[in-house]
Design a protein around this motif. Structure first.
Motif, short mmCIF file in Angstrom:
data_model
loop_
_atom_site.label_atom_id
_atom_site.label_comp_id
_atom_site.label_asym_id
_atom_site.label_seq_id
_atom_site.Cartn_x
_atom_site.Cartn_y
_atom_site.Cartn_z
N TRP A 120 0.87 -1.18 0.00
CA TRP A 120 0.00 0.00 0.00
C TRP A 120 0.90 1.23 0.00
CZ3 TRP A 120 -4.68 -2.37 -0.14
CH2 TRP A 120 -4.81 -3.60 0.50
N ILE A 121 0.82 2.06 -1.04
CA ILE A 121 1.68 3.24 -1.12
C ILE A 121 0.83 4.45 -1.50
CG2 ILE A 121 3.68 1.84 -1.74
CD1 ILE A 121 3.40 2.83 -4.63
N GLY A 122 1.44 5.61 -1.56
CA GLY A 122 0.72 6.82 -1.94
C GLY A 122 0.35 7.67 -0.74
N SER A 123 -0.26 8.81 -1.02
CA SER A 123 -0.51 9.81 0.02
C SER A 123 -1.46 9.35 1.10
CB SER A 123 -1.04 11.10 -0.62
OG SER A 123 -2.26 10.87 -1.30
N SER A 124 -2.38 8.43 0.79
CA SER A 124 -3.37 8.04 1.79
C SER A 124 -2.77 7.19 2.91
CB SER A 124 -4.54 7.30 1.14
OG SER A 124 -4.14 6.05 0.62
N VAL A 125 -1.58 6.64 2.70
CA VAL A 125 -0.95 5.85 3.77
C VAL A 125 0.22 6.61 4.40
CG1 VAL A 125 -1.68 3.67 2.77
CG2 VAL A 125 0.59 4.57 2.20
N CYS A 126 0.51 7.81 3.88
CA CYS A 126 1.54 8.63 4.52
C CYS A 126 1.05 10.08 4.58
CB CYS A 126 2.90 8.47 3.85
SG CYS A 126 2.97 8.75 2.07
N PHE A 127 1.48 10.93 3.64
CA PHE A 127 1.12 12.35 3.68
C PHE A 127 1.02 12.87 2.26
CE2 PHE A 127 1.61 16.88 4.36
CZ PHE A 127 1.01 17.11 5.59
N GLU A 128 0.18 13.89 2.07
CA GLU A 128 -0.11 14.44 0.75
C GLU A 128 1.02 15.36 0.27
OE1 GLU A 128 -1.60 14.26 -2.33
OE2 GLU A 128 -3.59 14.36 -1.41
N SER A 129 2.17 14.79 -0.03
CA SER A 129 3.25 15.56 -0.66
C SER A 129 4.10 14.59 -1.46
CB SER A 129 4.11 16.30 0.37
OG SER A 129 5.09 15.45 0.93
N VAL A 130 4.70 15.07 -2.55
CA VAL A 130 5.55 14.19 -3.35
C VAL A 130 6.78 13.78 -2.56
CG1 VAL A 130 4.74 15.01 -5.59
CG2 VAL A 130 6.67 16.17 -4.49
N LEU A 131 7.25 14.65 -1.68
CA LEU A 131 8.39 14.30 -0.84
C LEU A 131 8.06 13.08 0.01
CD1 LEU A 131 11.19 14.94 0.32
CD2 LEU A 131 10.06 16.46 1.96
N ASP A 132 6.85 13.05 0.56
CA ASP A 132 6.47 11.94 1.43
C ASP A 132 6.25 10.65 0.67
OD1 ASP A 132 5.83 12.62 4.48
OD2 ASP A 132 5.49 14.40 3.29
N VAL A 133 5.56 10.71 -0.48
CA VAL A 133 5.28 9.45 -1.18
C VAL A 133 6.56 8.84 -1.74
CG1 VAL A 133 2.90 10.11 -1.67
CG2 VAL A 133 4.67 10.55 -3.39
N VAL A 134 7.50 9.68 -2.19
CA VAL A 134 8.78 9.16 -2.66
C VAL A 134 9.60 8.61 -1.49
CG1 VAL A 134 11.03 9.86 -3.63
CG2 VAL A 134 8.90 10.55 -4.75
N GLY A 135 9.61 9.34 -0.38
CA GLY A 135 10.33 8.86 0.79
C GLY A 135 9.76 7.56 1.33
N TYR A 136 8.44 7.43 1.31
CA TYR A 136 7.78 6.21 1.78
C TYR A 136 8.16 5.04 0.87
CZ TYR A 136 3.96 3.50 3.95
OH TYR A 136 3.22 2.57 4.64
N ASN A 137 8.13 5.26 -0.44
CA ASN A 137 8.55 4.22 -1.38
C ASN A 137 9.99 3.78 -1.10
OD1 ASN A 137 6.10 4.25 -2.67
ND2 ASN A 137 6.84 5.18 -4.57
N ASN A 138 10.86 4.76 -0.90
CA ASN A 138 12.27 4.44 -0.65
C ASN A 138 12.42 3.61 0.63
OD1 ASN A 138 13.14 5.76 -2.95
ND2 ASN A 138 13.58 7.68 -1.90
N ARG A 139 11.60 3.90 1.62
CA ARG A 139 11.64 3.13 2.86
C ARG A 139 11.26 1.66 2.59
NH1 ARG A 139 11.05 4.97 8.15
NH2 ARG A 139 10.29 6.99 7.41
N LEU A 140 10.21 1.47 1.78
CA LEU A 140 9.80 0.10 1.46
C LEU A 140 10.84 -0.61 0.60
CD1 LEU A 140 5.97 0.44 0.68
CD2 LEU A 140 7.10 0.00 2.86
#
Length: 496
Positions: A470-490
């Motif tokens: 599950w990725i994207g803003s709804s599982v983290c925060f509404e910013s491109v910085l967050d969705v990219v950072g979240y992907n990198n974490r996974l």
């Protein structure tokens, strides 16, 4: 427990196979970024399905007839956007950053009840300090003539206190998904309640700009945790040092980046636009059913599913959510709407980078005639921001923004258009022609009750279960910085 330190955020180890079929649902920044990274890692069977006709999601850029880009969603980079700058250098190096300086000026009304015409504009620091004046002991009659040195200490003092509270509640960590608070009661309130409780109201102007005007929710209703998430101490220290240091926009617009990434990996990833997913089954024979733009039906088998869509609205696409998953995704709010509209009108005597009315984002039934809001609260001129001469000396194109304190409903286009016409007339625009309207379902977020139950941290802990990410803003925060950072974490947790 209240005095224990929050545990660092960690993703579980995720078993992957580079030769298995991976299907990504959603072609916004999160989906495109994940697809590109899988291609770079050597994955051989990746398909991305996007319902709309183009990639980029809310990072939409519209190019006008004179070739000027207008970012309709994502628009800024700040000094903490290192991961985005790395992507730009790799995929879109000609998409130069346009520096915003201290000369960036704002017109329009600052206090909603103030009819003063800011003919000469105000600086971003003026926006910050105006609310600091209101929170101070300075008499209201003195606000228009109040020198900065009287209100600035209050803002600095409150910001230093905020940084201390942030560290106490969440510990020290680099920007990104914060640790789950050990004592959630300390943040179980709205952002404004948190500021009031801790006597931080001098920060309201800074926060209305850095959080609220970006579409992340009004201070009076957004959970305090999301304020603490976005307004990390690093952001605050940068704002206090130089309010626009490192803040830039992109000469070709944000969407150019995601398109360039997709193009770079088009030989290894099948990007399918106009493919609206209707059903997902993950059982013994996992499959995705979808409808193409021409109305024909499509079907794909997969081994790994990556959901890069708004789970607050689209969890129902997955037929066989487990009881735990249903419970996990039940804690969302109804959402909100952030509408961007590109329009053209006659030239004004003076053009500003932006005209803003920050207090209009908070709905007021008596003032607005409805409980949802929707008044124009921001008008942005990308030509002025980019320092480009106006080719058409008689007409000007700008982007107006509106906010609804509820989820998107049928008929909102017409409601927002009517409120837009009223707002532009109030702003003095004449002979208006609407060129494009985008009512975005924006800032999907958990309620405080959902956060209390561990919403985003439960999602992170479940990654990889049932062959699903599950990725994207709804599982983290509404910013491109967050969705990219979240992907990198996974990606760092992949075992492939």
């Amino acid at each position: 427990m209240g005095n224990s330190s929050p545990k660092p955020v960690q993703a579980p180890r995720i078993a992957m196979d580079k030769n298995k079929a991976v299907v990504i649902i959603g072609g916004g920044p999160a989906g495109v970024h994940m697809a590109s990274q899988l291609a770079k890692r050597g994955y051989t069977n990746v398909t991305l399905l996007e319902a709309s006709a183009d990639l980029g999601g809310k990072s939409r850029t519209t190019i006008d007839k004179d070739g000027l880009p207008h970012d309709m969603g994502t628009c800024y980079l700040s000094n903490r956007y290192g991961p985005i700058r790395e992507l730009l250098a790799e995929y879109d190096p000609d998409n130069a950053e346009v520096e915003l300086t201290n000369e960036m000026v704002f017109g329009g009304l600052q206090r909603d009840g103030d009819d003063k015409d800011y003919t000469n504009g105000v600086s971003l620091q003026d926006v910050y300090l105006e609310k600091a004046e209101e929170a101070s002991a300075i008499p209201p009659a003195c606000w228009p003539i109040c020198p900065d040195f009287l209100s600035l200490p209050g803002l600095v003092s409150a910001s230093v206190k905020y940084i201390g509270l942030h560290k106490k509640l969440l510990g020290s960590y680099d920007y990104g998904m914060p640790p789950r608070p050990s004592d959630f009661a300390a943040v179980d309130m709205t952002a404004m309640e948190f500021l009031t409780k801790h006597k931080l109201l001098a920060m309201v102007g800074l926060l209305r700009y850095s959080l609220q005007l970006q579409g992340y929710g009004v201070l009076e209703t957004v959970p305090a945790l999301y304020m603490l998430w976005w307004v990390h101490p690093n952001l605050l220290l940068g704002a206090l040092g130089d309010e626009t240091e490192g803040v830039t926009m992109l000469s070709k617009g944000y969407q150019s980046l995601w398109r360039s990434m997709a193009q770079a990996h088009s030989a290894k990833v099948k990007f399918m636009t106009g493919a609206r997913v209707t059903r997902i089954i993950r059982g013994d024979t996992p499959s995705v059913s979808f409808v193409n733009a021409d109305g024909t039906a499509g079907f794909l088998a997969f081994d790994k599913l990556i959901m890069a869509v708004d789970m607050s609205r689209m969890a129902g696409l997955v037929d066989d959510l487990t009881p735990a998953e249903k419970d996990m995704f039940s804690g969302y709010s109804d959402g909100l709407v952030y509408c961007s509209t590109l329009y053209e009108s006659d030239n004004r005597p003076v053009e500003f980078t932006s005209s803003l009315w920050m207090d209009r984002m908070l709905p007021d039934v008596e003032r607005d005639g409805n409980a949802d809001g929707g008044r124009v609260h921001l008008i942005r001129n990308f030509r002025v921001i980019n320092g480009i001469d106006n080719v058409d000396k008689l007409r000007e194109r700008r982007v107006a923004f509106q906010y609804l304190e509820r989820g998107l409903k049928d008929g909102d286009d017409a409601i927002l258009l009517q409120l837009l016409e009223q707002g532009l007339a109030e702003a003095g625009d004449t002979n208006v022609v609407v060129l494009e309207q985008n009512p975005w379902p924006y800032m999907p977020r958990f309620t405080n009750a959902g956060l209390r139950q561990g919403g985003p941290w439960r999602v992170l802990a479940s990654q990889g279960a049932n062959n699903t990410l599950w990725i994207g803003s709804s599982v983290c925060f509404e910013s491109v910085l967050d969705v990219v950072g979240y992907n990198n974490r996974l990606l760092a947790s992949f075992v492939d």
